[in-house]
Motif scaffolding. Sequence first.
Motif, PDB file in Angstrom:
ATOM      1  N   ARG A  83      -9.291 -11.753  -1.271  1.00 18.63           N
ATOM      2  CA  ARG A  83      -9.452 -12.322   0.080  1.00 18.63           C
ATOM      3  C   ARG A  83      -8.772 -11.470   1.136  1.00 18.63           C
ATOM      4  NH1 ARG A  83      -7.172 -16.982   1.317  1.00 18.63           N
ATOM      5  NH2 ARG A  83      -5.478 -16.815  -0.208  1.00 18.63           N
ATOM      6  N   PHE A  84      -7.660 -10.842   0.776  1.00 21.12           N
ATOM      7  CA  PHE A  84      -6.888 -10.031   1.719  1.00 21.12           C
ATOM      8  C   PHE A  84      -7.051  -8.558   1.370  1.00 21.12           C
ATOM      9  CE2 PHE A  84      -3.322 -13.314   2.862  1.00 21.12           C
ATOM     10  CZ  PHE A  84      -4.300 -14.250   3.156  1.00 21.12           C
ATOM     11  N   THR A  85      -7.030  -7.718   2.401  1.00 22.57           N
ATOM     12  CA  THR A  85      -7.094  -6.270   2.212  1.00 22.57           C
ATOM     13  C   THR A  85      -6.020  -5.605   3.060  1.00 22.57           C
ATOM     14  OG1 THR A  85      -9.488  -6.364   1.837  1.00 22.57           O
ATOM     15  CG2 THR A  85      -8.536  -4.217   2.350  1.00 22.57           C
ATOM     16  N   ILE A  86      -5.176  -4.809   2.416  1.00 26.95           N
ATOM     17  CA  ILE A  86      -4.140  -4.079   3.136  1.00 26.95           C
ATOM     18  C   ILE A  86      -4.621  -2.660   3.387  1.00 26.95           C
ATOM     19  CG2 ILE A  86      -2.931  -3.360   1.027  1.00 26.95           C
ATOM     20  CD1 ILE A  86      -0.278  -3.741   2.590  1.00 26.95           C
ATOM     21  N   SER A  87      -4.281  -2.130   4.555  1.00 23.84           N
ATOM     22  CA  SER A  87      -4.624  -0.754   4.893  1.00 23.84           C
ATOM     23  C   SER A  87      -3.541  -0.203   5.818  1.00 23.84           C
ATOM     24  CB  SER A  87      -5.996  -0.688   5.568  1.00 23.84           C
ATOM     25  OG  SER A  87      -6.009  -1.437   6.770  1.00 23.84           O
TER      26      SER A  87
ATOM     27  N   ILE B 143       0.850  -1.189   0.000  1.00 22.12           N
ATOM     28  CA  ILE B 143       0.000   0.000   0.000  1.00 22.12           C
ATOM     29  C   ILE B 143       0.881   1.233   0.000  1.00 22.12           C
ATOM     30  CG2 ILE B 143      -0.184  -0.058   2.539  1.00 22.12           C
ATOM     31  CD1 ILE B 143      -3.056   1.056   2.174  1.00 22.12           C
ATOM     32  N   SER B 144       0.507   2.204  -0.824  1.00 20.46           N
ATOM     33  CA  SER B 144       1.280   3.434  -0.904  1.00 20.46           C
ATOM     34  C   SER B 144       1.034   4.308   0.320  1.00 20.46           C
ATOM     35  CB  SER B 144       0.899   4.214  -2.167  1.00 20.46           C
ATOM     36  OG  SER B 144      -0.468   4.611  -2.104  1.00 20.46           O
ATOM     37  N   TRP B 145       1.900   5.295   0.490  1.00 20.32           N
ATOM     38  CA  TRP B 145       1.767   6.221   1.606  1.00 20.32           C
ATOM     39  C   TRP B 145       0.396   6.894   1.619  1.00 20.32           C
ATOM     40  CZ3 TRP B 145       3.483   7.793   6.102  1.00 20.32           C
ATOM     41  CH2 TRP B 145       3.187   9.087   6.539  1.00 20.32           C
ATOM     42  N   SER B 146      -0.081   7.279   0.446  1.00 28.60           N
ATOM     43  CA  SER B 146      -1.372   7.971   0.336  1.00 28.60           C
ATOM     44  C   SER B 146      -2.560   7.040   0.477  1.00 28.60           C
ATOM     45  CB  SER B 146      -1.467   8.665  -1.028  1.00 28.60           C
ATOM     46  OG  SER B 146      -1.520   7.690  -2.051  1.00 28.60           O
ATOM     47  N   THR B 147      -2.304   5.741   0.464  1.00 26.42           N
ATOM     48  CA  THR B 147      -3.320   4.670   0.493  1.00 26.42           C
ATOM     49  C   THR B 147      -4.092   4.558  -0.815  1.00 26.42           C
ATOM     50  OG1 THR B 147      -5.258   5.864   1.373  1.00 26.42           O
ATOM     51  CG2 THR B 147      -3.640   5.077   2.967  1.00 26.42           C
ATOM     52  N   VAL B 148      -3.786   5.381  -1.790  1.00 23.96           N
ATOM     53  CA  VAL B 148      -4.512   5.338  -3.063  1.00 23.96           C
ATOM     54  C   VAL B 148      -4.180   4.077  -3.840  1.00 23.96           C
ATOM     55  CG1 VAL B 148      -4.731   6.458  -5.320  1.00 23.96           C
ATOM     56  CG2 VAL B 148      -4.753   7.833  -3.235  1.00 23.96           C
ATOM     57  N   ILE B 149      -2.928   3.649  -3.748  1.00 17.21           N
ATOM     58  CA  ILE B 149      -2.484   2.500  -4.530  1.00 17.21           C
ATOM     59  C   ILE B 149      -2.296   1.294  -3.620  1.00 17.21           C
ATOM     60  CG2 ILE B 149      -0.646   1.565  -5.978  1.00 17.21           C
ATOM     61  CD1 ILE B 149      -0.049   4.460  -6.833  1.00 17.21           C
ATOM     62  N   THR B 150      -2.971   0.210  -3.975  1.00 11.80           N
ATOM     63  CA  THR B 150      -2.756  -1.070  -3.312  1.00 11.80           C
ATOM     64  C   THR B 150      -2.602  -2.130  -4.397  1.00 11.80           C
ATOM     65  OG1 THR B 150      -5.137  -1.537  -3.171  1.00 11.80           O
ATOM     66  CG2 THR B 150      -4.119  -0.447  -1.274  1.00 11.80           C
ATOM     67  N   TYR B 151      -1.813  -3.140  -4.106  1.00 12.84           N
ATOM     68  CA  TYR B 151      -1.674  -4.247  -5.050  1.00 12.84           C
ATOM     69  C   TYR B 151      -1.359  -5.516  -4.279  1.00 12.84           C
ATOM     70  CZ  TYR B 151       3.144  -2.378  -4.989  1.00 12.84           C
ATOM     71  OH  TYR B 151       4.366  -1.864  -4.603  1.00 12.84           O
ATOM     72  N   TYR B 152      -1.714  -6.646  -4.888  1.00 11.21           N
ATOM     73  CA  TYR B 152      -1.704  -7.920  -4.198  1.00 11.21           C
ATOM     74  C   TYR B 152      -1.104  -9.027  -5.060  1.00 11.21           C
ATOM     75  CZ  TYR B 152      -5.162  -5.532  -1.293  1.00 11.21           C
ATOM     76  OH  TYR B 152      -5.807  -4.638  -0.466  1.00 11.21           O
ATOM     77  N   ALA B 153      -0.615 -10.046  -4.387  1.00  6.83           N
ATOM     78  CA  ALA B 153      -0.264 -11.282  -5.075  1.00  6.83           C
ATOM     79  C   ALA B 153      -1.558 -11.922  -5.575  1.00  6.83           C
ATOM     80  CB  ALA B 153       0.464 -12.228  -4.131  1.00  6.83           C
TER      81      ALA B 153
ATOM     82  N   ASN C 246       1.557   4.979  12.524  1.00  2.95           N
ATOM     83  CA  ASN C 246       2.694   4.263  11.925  1.00  2.95           C
ATOM     84  C   ASN C 246       2.442   2.759  11.879  1.00  2.95           C
ATOM     85  OD1 ASN C 246       3.990   6.667  11.595  1.00  2.95           O
ATOM     86  ND2 ASN C 246       5.611   6.272  13.083  1.00  2.95           N
ATOM     87  N   THR C 247       1.247   2.401  11.478  1.00  5.86           N
ATOM     88  CA  THR C 247       0.842   0.996  11.497  1.00  5.86           C
ATOM     89  C   THR C 247       0.208   0.607  10.163  1.00  5.86           C
ATOM     90  OG1 THR C 247       0.486   1.073  13.881  1.00  5.86           O
ATOM     91  CG2 THR C 247      -0.550  -0.738  12.691  1.00  5.86           C
ATOM     92  N   VAL C 248       0.552  -0.572   9.705  1.00 11.79           N
ATOM     93  CA  VAL C 248      -0.055  -1.138   8.509  1.00 11.79           C
ATOM     94  C   VAL C 248      -0.765  -2.434   8.894  1.00 11.79           C
ATOM     95  CG1 VAL C 248       2.073  -2.335   7.832  1.00 11.79           C
ATOM     96  CG2 VAL C 248       0.353  -1.813   6.110  1.00 11.79           C
ATOM     97  N   TYR C 249      -1.885  -2.686   8.265  1.00 13.73           N
ATOM     98  CA  TYR C 249      -2.726  -3.827   8.606  1.00 13.73           C
ATOM     99  C   TYR C 249      -2.896  -4.755   7.403  1.00 13.73           C
ATOM    100  CZ  TYR C 249      -4.020  -0.523  12.277  1.00 13.73           C
ATOM    101  OH  TYR C 249      -3.979   0.369  13.310  1.00 13.73           O
ATOM    102  N   LEU C 250      -3.225  -6.002   7.711  1.00 11.20           N
ATOM    103  CA  LEU C 250      -3.595  -6.955   6.676  1.00 11.20           C
ATOM    104  C   LEU C 250      -4.816  -7.713   7.169  1.00 11.20           C
ATOM    105  CD1 LEU C 250      -2.735  -8.038   3.863  1.00 11.20           C
ATOM    106  CD2 LEU C 250      -1.626  -9.921   5.091  1.00 11.20           C
ATOM    107  N   GLN C 251      -5.963  -7.422   6.579  1.00  9.01           N
ATOM    108  CA  GLN C 251      -7.182  -8.137   6.885  1.00  9.01           C
ATOM    109  C   GLN C 251      -7.249  -9.348   5.981  1.00  9.01           C
ATOM    110  OE1 GLN C 251      -9.825  -7.433   9.264  1.00  9.01           O
ATOM    111  NE2 GLN C 251     -10.241  -9.550   8.668  1.00  9.01           N
TER     112      GLN C 251
END
Length: 119
Positions: A67-71, A51-61, A77-82
């Motif tokens: 099934r997975f969502t990154i935020s 996930i980019s700093w702005s959260t605009v860009i996300t990409y996945y394997a 200063n925390t990144v999550y993986l649902q």
Amino acid sequence: QVQLVESGGGLVQAGGSLRLSCAASGGAFSSATMGWFRQAPGKEREFVAAISWSTVITYYADSVKGRFTISRDNAKNTVYLQMKSLKPEDTAVYYCNKVQGRRPVYDYWGQGTQVTVSS
């Protein structure tokens, strides 16, 4: 000094969900694209999501897309993986890192968090 602390893993049945967290410090987070990687027993570490700093860009394997969502929460200063609809093949130790493309930037890795999905 970069510090990455992953948490939130556990044992879950197939079809279940988990939410992973990665707390970053020491300059690792600021303005950075951050990502998740995983390493299953006997296999190489592989890219999962970013996930980019702005959260605009996300990409996945491809294996986790849909099934997975990154935020991320930049204030914390925390990144999550649902992770949802978990499969036994998702079993691995999950790590976070600063990302360039689908590659980790830092040689340093945190301790990771174990995710085990039972069938």
